[in-house]
Design an enzyme around this catalytic site. Structure first.
Site, PDB file in Angstrom:
ATOM      1  N   HIS A  55       3.550  -2.871   2.997  1.00  0.00           N
ATOM      2  CA  HIS A  55       3.353  -1.614   4.075  1.00  0.00           C
ATOM      3  C   HIS A  55       2.193  -1.014   4.976  1.00  0.00           C
ATOM      4  O   HIS A  55       1.347  -1.072   4.534  1.00  0.00           O
ATOM      5  CB  HIS A  55       4.481  -0.505   4.092  1.00  0.00           C
ATOM      6  CG  HIS A  55       3.578   0.324   2.879  1.00  0.00           C
ATOM      7  ND1 HIS A  55       3.703  -0.136   1.526  1.00  0.00           N
ATOM      8  CD2 HIS A  55       3.726   2.007   3.187  1.00  0.00           C
ATOM      9  CE1 HIS A  55       3.029   1.005   0.793  1.00  0.00           C
ATOM     10  NE2 HIS A  55       3.727   2.249   1.654  1.00  0.00           N
ATOM     11  N   HIS A  57       1.180   1.774   5.533  1.00  0.00           N
ATOM     12  CA  HIS A  57       0.490   3.193   4.822  1.00  0.00           C
ATOM     13  C   HIS A  57      -1.519   3.205   4.574  1.00  0.00           C
ATOM     14  O   HIS A  57      -1.379   2.229   4.191  1.00  0.00           O
ATOM     15  CB  HIS A  57       0.940   3.967   4.025  1.00  0.00           C
ATOM     16  CG  HIS A  57       2.028   4.528   4.548  1.00  0.00           C
ATOM     17  ND1 HIS A  57       3.707   4.935   3.843  1.00  0.00           N
ATOM     18  CD2 HIS A  57       2.723   4.949   5.590  1.00  0.00           C
ATOM     19  CE1 HIS A  57       4.674   5.923   4.545  1.00  0.00           C
ATOM     20  NE2 HIS A  57       4.296   5.590   5.253  1.00  0.00           N
ATOM     21  N   ASP A  59      -3.412   4.596   2.175  1.00  0.00           N
ATOM     22  CA  ASP A  59      -3.494   3.670   1.308  1.00  0.00           C
ATOM     23  C   ASP A  59      -3.071   2.640   0.468  1.00  0.00           C
ATOM     24  O   ASP A  59      -3.065   2.573  -0.365  1.00  0.00           O
ATOM     25  CB  ASP A  59      -3.116   4.770   0.038  1.00  0.00           C
ATOM     26  CG  ASP A  59      -1.295   5.304  -0.264  1.00  0.00           C
ATOM     27  OD1 ASP A  59      -1.053   5.038   0.706  1.00  0.00           O
ATOM     28  OD2 ASP A  59      -0.955   5.090  -0.934  1.00  0.00           O
ATOM     29  N   HIS A  60      -2.977   1.372   1.572  1.00  0.00           N
ATOM     30  CA  HIS A  60      -1.805   0.084   0.978  1.00  0.00           C
ATOM     31  C   HIS A  60      -2.905  -0.975   1.709  1.00  0.00           C
ATOM     32  O   HIS A  60      -2.414  -1.676   1.591  1.00  0.00           O
ATOM     33  CB  HIS A  60      -0.789   0.218   1.074  1.00  0.00           C
ATOM     34  CG  HIS A  60       0.020   1.302   0.474  1.00  0.00           C
ATOM     35  ND1 HIS A  60       0.861   0.777  -0.920  1.00  0.00           N
ATOM     36  CD2 HIS A  60       0.645   2.544   0.523  1.00  0.00           C
ATOM     37  CE1 HIS A  60       1.793   1.553  -1.680  1.00  0.00           C
ATOM     38  NE2 HIS A  60       1.547   2.756  -0.393  1.00  0.00           N
ATOM     39  N   HIS A 113      11.620   3.488   2.991  1.00  0.00           N
ATOM     40  CA  HIS A 113      10.254   4.063   2.635  1.00  0.00           C
ATOM     41  C   HIS A 113       9.463   3.752   4.360  1.00  0.00           C
ATOM     42  O   HIS A 113       9.166   5.160   4.896  1.00  0.00           O
ATOM     43  CB  HIS A 113       8.846   3.628   1.862  1.00  0.00           C
ATOM     44  CG  HIS A 113       8.281   4.022   0.994  1.00  0.00           C
ATOM     45  ND1 HIS A 113       8.256   5.586   0.656  1.00  0.00           N
ATOM     46  CD2 HIS A 113       6.407   3.709   1.763  1.00  0.00           C
ATOM     47  CE1 HIS A 113       6.583   5.810   0.812  1.00  0.00           C
ATOM     48  NE2 HIS A 113       5.986   4.706   1.838  1.00  0.00           N
ATOM     49  N   ASP A 132       5.979   1.302  -1.936  1.00  0.00           N
ATOM     50  CA  ASP A 132       6.151   2.208  -2.149  1.00  0.00           C
ATOM     51  C   ASP A 132       7.966   2.141  -2.231  1.00  0.00           C
ATOM     52  O   ASP A 132       8.492   3.359  -1.599  1.00  0.00           O
ATOM     53  CB  ASP A 132       5.513   3.302  -1.820  1.00  0.00           C
ATOM     54  CG  ASP A 132       4.504   3.488  -1.822  1.00  0.00           C
ATOM     55  OD1 ASP A 132       3.459   2.807  -2.617  1.00  0.00           O
ATOM     56  OD2 ASP A 132       3.914   4.234  -1.307  1.00  0.00           O
ATOM     57  N   HIS A 170       2.182   2.761  -7.591  1.00  0.00           N
ATOM     58  CA  HIS A 170       1.487   4.739  -7.533  1.00  0.00           C
ATOM     59  C   HIS A 170       2.035   4.610  -9.370  1.00  0.00           C
ATOM     60  O   HIS A 170       3.080   3.847  -9.632  1.00  0.00           O
ATOM     61  CB  HIS A 170       2.205   5.132  -6.911  1.00  0.00           C
ATOM     62  CG  HIS A 170       1.455   5.169  -5.677  1.00  0.00           C
ATOM     63  ND1 HIS A 170       0.532   6.235  -5.551  1.00  0.00           N
ATOM     64  CD2 HIS A 170       2.063   4.899  -4.814  1.00  0.00           C
ATOM     65  CE1 HIS A 170       0.405   5.885  -3.770  1.00  0.00           C
ATOM     66  NE2 HIS A 170       1.102   5.036  -3.664  1.00  0.00           N
TER      67      HIS A 170
HETATM   68 FE    FE Z   1       1.388   4.234  -0.911  1.00  0.00          FE
HETATM   69 ZN    ZN Z   2       4.011   4.309   1.127  1.00  0.00          ZN
END
Ligand code: FE
Ligand code: ZN
Length: 240
Positions: A55, A57, A59-60, A113, A132, A170
């Site tokens: 996805h 985001h 942090d990905h 998400h 996530d 995570h």
């Molecule tokens: Fe994440």
């Molecule tokens: Zn995420």
């Protein structure tokens, strides 16, 4: 023959490096950042040939550009989020196939998400990368989707083989375990796993991957019997 290693980055992200031994094909799943991932690959003598994103985001996908520049790798990710990931080369959606070496990864649409979130399931390796969406003893927050969508996702994950290894993005397990124990105080499997996870974290060990068998026994979101129950749990966890 598949090997998977985790690279812990930022405060609690796992970037997964998956290597197919015969062909040397090496895939990075959800690189939050680049440098530690490039270093981990280099240490093993692996050359990164692909990135798979679950996805959009940051942090990905934050390491996409730098890893692509360093290696010339191909970036695969969710077609529905292509507008938010400017490094994508291959856009995939549910029922599409990604490949590593000769092995097939089925792409699953798992919105909730984020609206276009996908997962990568490798049936022959017994592995699924869930980003996530599913966490060890938990699930992702509902930023762009509904409890009904997450409920459907949980049903689908729960139908996988018991031994399927689940790689989430995570290290949230201890917090999830405490919540699970509060929700199901009489569940002995949850109590035992809370103790085990606490000890693992005290030793600095990762608690991921998990398995579908463990999640069916101890994940309140996967155990929810109705959409309403999942929705109630999600709201409770957001405020836990
Ligand atoms: Fe994440
Ligand atoms: Zn995420």
């Amino acid at each position: 023959m598949i090997e998977v290693v985790g690279v812990p980055v930022l405060s609690d992200n796992y970037v997964w490096l998956m290597h197919e031994v015969v062909t040397g094909d090496t895939v990075v799943i959800d690189p939050a950042v680049a440098a530690p991932v490039l270093e981990a690959a280099e240490q093993r003598g692996w050359t990164i040939s692909q990135i798979w994103n679950t996805h959009w985001h940051p942090d990905h996908v934050g390491g996409n550009a730098e890893i692509k520049a360093a290696t010339g790798c191909r970036v695969t990710g969710p077609a529905a989020e292509a507008g938010k990931i400017d490094t994508l080369d291959v856009r995939v959606k549910g029922n599409d196939i990604a490949t590593i070496g000769g092995l097939r990864a089925e792409v699953w649409d798992v919105p909730a998400h984020t609206a276009g979130h996908i997962a990568y399931h490798l049936p022959s390796a017994g592995i699924i990368f869930v980003g996530d969406t599913l966490f060890a003893m938990g699930c992702g927050r509902l930023f762009e989707g509904t409890a009904a969508q997450m409920y459907d996702n949980m049903l689908r994950f729960a139908a996988l083989d018991d031994a399927t290894k689940v790689y989430c993005a995570h290290e949230y397990t201890l917090s999830n375990a405490k919540f699970a124990a509060a929700m199901e105080p009489d569940n002995a499997d949850i109590a035992a796993r809370l103790a085990e996870v606490s000890a693992m974290r005290e030793r600095g060990e990762p608690t991921v991957p998990t398995t579908i068998r463990q999640e069916r026994a101890t994940n309140p979101f996967m155990r929810a019997g109705t959409v309403e129950e999942l929705a109630r749990l999600r709201t409770a966890k957001d405020n836990f």
